[in-house]
Write a protein that holds these residues in place. Structure first.
Motif, PDB file in Angstrom:
ATOM      1  N   ASN A  13       0.823  -1.214   0.000  1.00 56.85           N
ATOM      2  CA  ASN A  13       0.000   0.000   0.000  1.00 56.85           C
ATOM      3  C   ASN A  13       0.852   1.258   0.000  1.00 56.85           C
ATOM      4  O   ASN A  13       0.604   2.203  -0.749  1.00 56.85           O
ATOM      5  CB  ASN A  13      -0.929   0.003   1.217  1.00 56.85           C
ATOM      6  N   VAL A  14       1.882   1.274   0.851  1.00 62.41           N
ATOM      7  CA  VAL A  14       2.745   2.452   0.953  1.00 62.41           C
ATOM      8  C   VAL A  14       3.528   2.661  -0.341  1.00 62.41           C
ATOM      9  O   VAL A  14       3.614   3.764  -0.872  1.00 62.41           O
ATOM     10  CB  VAL A  14       3.711   2.324   2.149  1.00 62.41           C
ATOM     11  N   THR A  15       4.089   1.560  -0.881  1.00 63.48           N
ATOM     12  CA  THR A  15       4.884   1.660  -2.114  1.00 63.48           C
ATOM     13  C   THR A  15       4.031   2.160  -3.272  1.00 63.48           C
ATOM     14  O   THR A  15       4.454   2.988  -4.069  1.00 63.48           O
ATOM     15  CB  THR A  15       5.495   0.291  -2.478  1.00 63.48           C
ATOM     16  N   ASP A  16       2.797   1.660  -3.356  1.00 58.32           N
ATOM     17  CA  ASP A  16       1.906   2.081  -4.433  1.00 58.32           C
ATOM     18  C   ASP A  16       1.575   3.571  -4.325  1.00 58.32           C
ATOM     19  O   ASP A  16       1.493   4.277  -5.327  1.00 58.32           O
ATOM     20  CB  ASP A  16       0.618   1.254  -4.387  1.00 58.32           C
ATOM     21  N   LYS A  17       1.406   4.062  -3.096  1.00 61.47           N
ATOM     22  CA  LYS A  17       1.123   5.487  -2.910  1.00 61.47           C
ATOM     23  C   LYS A  17       2.329   6.344  -3.259  1.00 61.47           C
ATOM     24  O   LYS A  17       2.214   7.425  -3.836  1.00 61.47           O
ATOM     25  CB  LYS A  17       0.686   5.747  -1.468  1.00 61.47           C
ATOM     26  N   ILE A 134      -2.053  -4.902  -6.635  1.00 65.16           N
ATOM     27  CA  ILE A 134      -3.000  -5.713  -5.862  1.00 65.16           C
ATOM     28  C   ILE A 134      -3.587  -4.911  -4.708  1.00 65.16           C
ATOM     29  O   ILE A 134      -4.684  -5.198  -4.231  1.00 65.16           O
ATOM     30  CB  ILE A 134      -2.314  -7.013  -5.370  1.00 65.16           C
ATOM     31  N   SER A 135      -2.851  -3.861  -4.275  1.00 64.65           N
ATOM     32  CA  SER A 135      -3.375  -3.019  -3.192  1.00 64.65           C
ATOM     33  C   SER A 135      -4.719  -2.401  -3.571  1.00 64.65           C
ATOM     34  O   SER A 135      -5.526  -2.060  -2.695  1.00 64.65           O
ATOM     35  CB  SER A 135      -2.370  -1.912  -2.845  1.00 64.65           C
ATOM     36  N   ASN A 136      -4.980  -2.271  -4.879  1.00 66.52           N
ATOM     37  CA  ASN A 136      -6.242  -1.679  -5.327  1.00 66.52           C
ATOM     38  C   ASN A 136      -7.426  -2.627  -5.164  1.00 66.52           C
ATOM     39  O   ASN A 136      -8.581  -2.198  -5.250  1.00 66.52           O
ATOM     40  CB  ASN A 136      -6.134  -1.272  -6.802  1.00 66.52           C
ATOM     41  N   PHE A 137      -7.151  -3.913  -4.967  1.00 68.93           N
ATOM     42  CA  PHE A 137      -8.221  -4.907  -4.936  1.00 68.93           C
ATOM     43  C   PHE A 137      -8.715  -5.224  -3.527  1.00 68.93           C
ATOM     44  O   PHE A 137      -9.577  -6.070  -3.336  1.00 68.93           O
ATOM     45  CB  PHE A 137      -7.756  -6.189  -5.634  1.00 68.93           C
ATOM     46  N   VAL A 272     -10.914 -12.339 -10.348  1.00 72.18           N
ATOM     47  CA  VAL A 272     -10.207 -12.658 -11.590  1.00 72.18           C
ATOM     48  C   VAL A 272      -9.450 -11.416 -12.051  1.00 72.18           C
ATOM     49  O   VAL A 272     -10.034 -10.345 -12.214  1.00 72.18           O
ATOM     50  CB  VAL A 272     -11.177 -13.127 -12.690  1.00 72.18           C
ATOM     51  N   ILE A 273      -8.136 -11.551 -12.231  1.00 69.19           N
ATOM     52  CA  ILE A 273      -7.283 -10.448 -12.660  1.00 69.19           C
ATOM     53  C   ILE A 273      -6.608 -10.847 -13.966  1.00 69.19           C
ATOM     54  O   ILE A 273      -5.895 -11.852 -14.022  1.00 69.19           O
ATOM     55  CB  ILE A 273      -6.210 -10.115 -11.598  1.00 69.19           C
ATOM     56  N   ASP A 274      -6.840 -10.075 -15.018  1.00 62.78           N
ATOM     57  CA  ASP A 274      -6.276 -10.402 -16.326  1.00 62.78           C
ATOM     58  C   ASP A 274      -4.820  -9.968 -16.433  1.00 62.78           C
ATOM     59  O   ASP A 274      -4.439  -8.895 -15.930  1.00 62.78           O
ATOM     60  CB  ASP A 274      -7.076  -9.728 -17.442  1.00 62.78           C
ATOM     61  N   ALA A 287      -5.006  -3.414 -13.454  1.00 67.42           N
ATOM     62  CA  ALA A 287      -4.460  -2.662 -12.326  1.00 67.42           C
ATOM     63  C   ALA A 287      -5.503  -2.216 -11.314  1.00 67.42           C
ATOM     64  O   ALA A 287      -5.150  -1.750 -10.233  1.00 67.42           O
ATOM     65  CB  ALA A 287      -3.704  -1.428 -12.840  1.00 67.42           C
ATOM     66  N   ARG A 288      -6.789  -2.359 -11.650  1.00 64.60           N
ATOM     67  CA  ARG A 288      -7.816  -1.902 -10.713  1.00 64.60           C
ATOM     68  C   ARG A 288      -9.089  -2.727 -10.904  1.00 64.60           C
ATOM     69  O   ARG A 288      -9.362  -3.235 -11.995  1.00 64.60           O
ATOM     70  CB  ARG A 288      -8.094  -0.411 -10.884  1.00 64.60           C
ATOM     71  N   PRO A 289      -9.892  -2.863  -9.821  1.00 67.77           N
ATOM     72  CA  PRO A 289     -11.053  -3.760  -9.868  1.00 67.77           C
ATOM     73  C   PRO A 289     -12.271  -3.182 -10.567  1.00 67.77           C
ATOM     74  O   PRO A 289     -13.196  -3.930 -10.885  1.00 67.77           O
ATOM     75  CB  PRO A 289     -11.358  -3.995  -8.377  1.00 67.77           C
ATOM     76  N   GLU A 290     -12.286  -1.871 -10.836  1.00 65.32           N
ATOM     77  CA  GLU A 290     -13.452  -1.257 -11.456  1.00 65.32           C
ATOM     78  C   GLU A 290     -13.631  -1.669 -12.909  1.00 65.32           C
ATOM     79  O   GLU A 290     -14.677  -1.418 -13.518  1.00 65.32           O
ATOM     80  CB  GLU A 290     -13.362   0.275 -11.408  1.00 65.32           C
ATOM     81  N   THR A 291     -12.615  -2.280 -13.496  1.00 72.16           N
ATOM     82  CA  THR A 291     -12.651  -2.663 -14.901  1.00 72.16           C
ATOM     83  C   THR A 291     -11.906  -3.968 -15.097  1.00 72.16           C
ATOM     84  O   THR A 291     -11.024  -4.304 -14.302  1.00 72.16           O
ATOM     85  CB  THR A 291     -11.992  -1.572 -15.778  1.00 72.16           C
TER      86      THR A 291
END
Length: 507
Positions: A13-17, A134-137, A272-274, A287-291
């Motif tokens: 989470n920290v690294t992604d931010k 993955i922090s986005n999920f 499911v992550i493509d 990269a994100r769960p909204e799509t």
């Protein structure tokens, strides 16, 4: 308390931010600059005057003006074959330590695609970016303490002169970082087993010893593996043995046709992550769960160009006409079909990877794979891409409540004209004529060119159903089970005749 899991999740989470938002367009300019600088003294760089391109006011424009398109046969015949003759500094400095073997989905003959140390590093870095995403999920902390079962090709690579050869998934798995080895399953010993059936039998045997949180691999082969584990341990579903399974990362093939049959093996929903890992490099990941679209990896050793998908630009053998225009990332539009062109740190230049894509979000550089240039069905003007075929199949599965994990078709010429002839892999006993009617309706509604073709030379749709095992047997006899092997969705008549003879023999 999941101390380790919470710690790892916190770092992610920290690294992604800290990394923040990037600029895909500027990233691409920098990648091209680096590629040209690094390769300017190679034989290829000298032949196409990379020095001059670098000194131009617009290197992106100068690059596309100076360098032609290449498919595999073109670049191999002109350049890569020299690598097998002991030459160095051909299309990239030095000589590659690996060659990725790929027959793709179109034939028995293996392509031998160079994989340099720079590409190995790029694939590893892209993998780290995906882990950070993955922090986005919003997965729970205990997920980060479970194993990841990667079902790729064998890591027992073949030594050939001064390099090693194997499929890209095997090459990647043989180069996993040491810190990841504790999470990686099935482990080095089992991953080295070359025979796919033997490897899956070992996985099934060891399954109860592992706490699997994530699966990774081609959907068709993942399904077969899961069925073997379920059968071996007399389970109702896979969650009875892997209760913490929460994620599946698919790769390089649309998940839609497999969704129903995949979910039937689950005891509860999974995320499911493509992922888009090709023999030529790590292209994109979700990269994100909204799509369910995937973000192009724009800052990591691959320069992208996009050719508008127009049948006039695609030659009979699936290669590109040299006068086909290409666009940079700054020039593309949302919702348009493009042929994907790449230049890479493995010495591929303006290379036709064979996939077609469309952008769902240009600013984020997010895409969906829409098909293959060789799988574009344009007989008598029907103009159908694989994503349109997948959508029609999805409609069939929902309408008739059946599972169809595999299919193939051909625009076959009968005595009274052309028919789109489908073979559906299913154990269902629905009336094929009713399925054909619904397929025809769905395609007419989704594609105006198909509707026009149906009023002229395209006479209709024929449907045949076969057990999905026939498709797996076809792949096994033509190529090899497992790994990166995918089923041809569209065949030409000559290949389709071979397929129909195979079906007749094995039904």
């Amino acid at each position: 308390m999941n101390i380790i899991g919470n710690f790892i999740k916190g770092i992610i989470n920290v690294t992604d931010k800290i990394t923040g938002e990037d600029n895909p367009i500027e990233n691409q300019k920098a990648v091209l600059q680096n590629l040209l600088e690094t390769a300017k003294d190679t034989s290829f760089g000298k032949a196409y005057a990379f020095e001059d391109i670098l000194e131009s006011n617009n290197p992106q424009q100068a690059f596309r003006d100076a360098v032609p398109y290449f498919d595999y046969n073109q670049i191999n015949d002109a350049w890569w074959h020299k690598l097998h003759e002991g030459q160095t500094d051909v299309t990239w400095p030095g000589s590659p330590d690996y060659f990725a073997l790929s027959s793709g989905t179109t034939g028995k003959t293996s392509k031998r695609i160079p994989v340099t140390d720079a590409m190995i590093d790029a694939i590893r870095q892209a993998g780290i970016k995906q882990v950070l995403a993955i922090s986005n999920f919003d997965l729970p902390a205990d997920f980060f303490e479970t194993g990841i079962l990667m079902l790729g090709s064998s890591t027992d690579l073949v030594e050939n002169d001064d390099h090693l050869e194997g499929e890209i998934s095997g090459i990647s798995a043989s180069n996993i970082p040491s810190w990841f080895s504790g999470y990686y399953k099935p482990g080095k010993e089992i991953a080295q087993i070359d025979d796919w059936d033997e490897r899956v039998a070992k996985i099934a045997e060891k399954a109860a010893d592992w706490d699997i949180g994530a699966l990774s691999g081609i959907p068709s082969w993942i399904e077969l593996m899961l069925k073997e584990v379920i059968k071996k341990h007399n389970l109702n579903n896979i969650h009875e043995i892997w209760p913490n399974l929460q994620v599946y990362t698919s790769g390089g093939v649309a998940f839609g046709p497999y969704e129903k049959s995949f979910n039937a093996l689950m005891g509860k929903p999974v995320t499911v992550i493509d992922t888009y890992l090709a023999s030529e490099g790590f292209i994109a990941f979700q990269a994100r769960p909204e799509t369910d679209a995937m973000k192009l990896v724009t800052d990591n050793g691959i320069y992208f160009e996009f050719v508008p998908f127009d049948p006039d630009y695609i030659l009979e053998d699936g290669s590109l006409a040299q006068d086909a225009p290409s666009l940079t990332l700054s020039e593309v539009e949302k919702g348009q079909n493009y042929v994907l062109i790449i230049s890479t740190v493995s010495g591929a230049w303006r290379y036709l990877i064979g996939d077609t894509i469309e952008f769902t979000d240009v600013e984020r550089a997010e895409i969906k794979i829409t098909g293959r240039t060789k799988f574009f069905l344009n007989t008598v003007g029907s103009q159908l891409s694989v994503n349109k075929l997948d959508d029609a199949l999805q409609d069939i599965m929902e309408t008739f409540d059946i599972e169809v994990p595999e299919y193939t078709l051909c625009a076959k010429n009968y005595e009274d004209g052309f028919y789109h002839t489908w073979y559906l892999g299913t154990t269902a006993t629905q009336n094929p004529e009713k399925i054909a009617e619904k397929l025809d309706e769905s395609l007419k509604a989704a594609n105006k060119n198909y509707k026009v073709a149906r009023s002229k030379a395209l006479k209709g749709v024929k449907v045949f159903t076969v057990n999905p095992e026939v498709f797996y047997g076809w792949n096994d006899s033509n190529k090899k089970k497992g790994g990166q092997v995918k089923m041809e969705r569209v065949m030409k008549e000559e290949k389709f005749a071979e397929w129909e003879a195979f079906v007749k023999k094995h039904q």
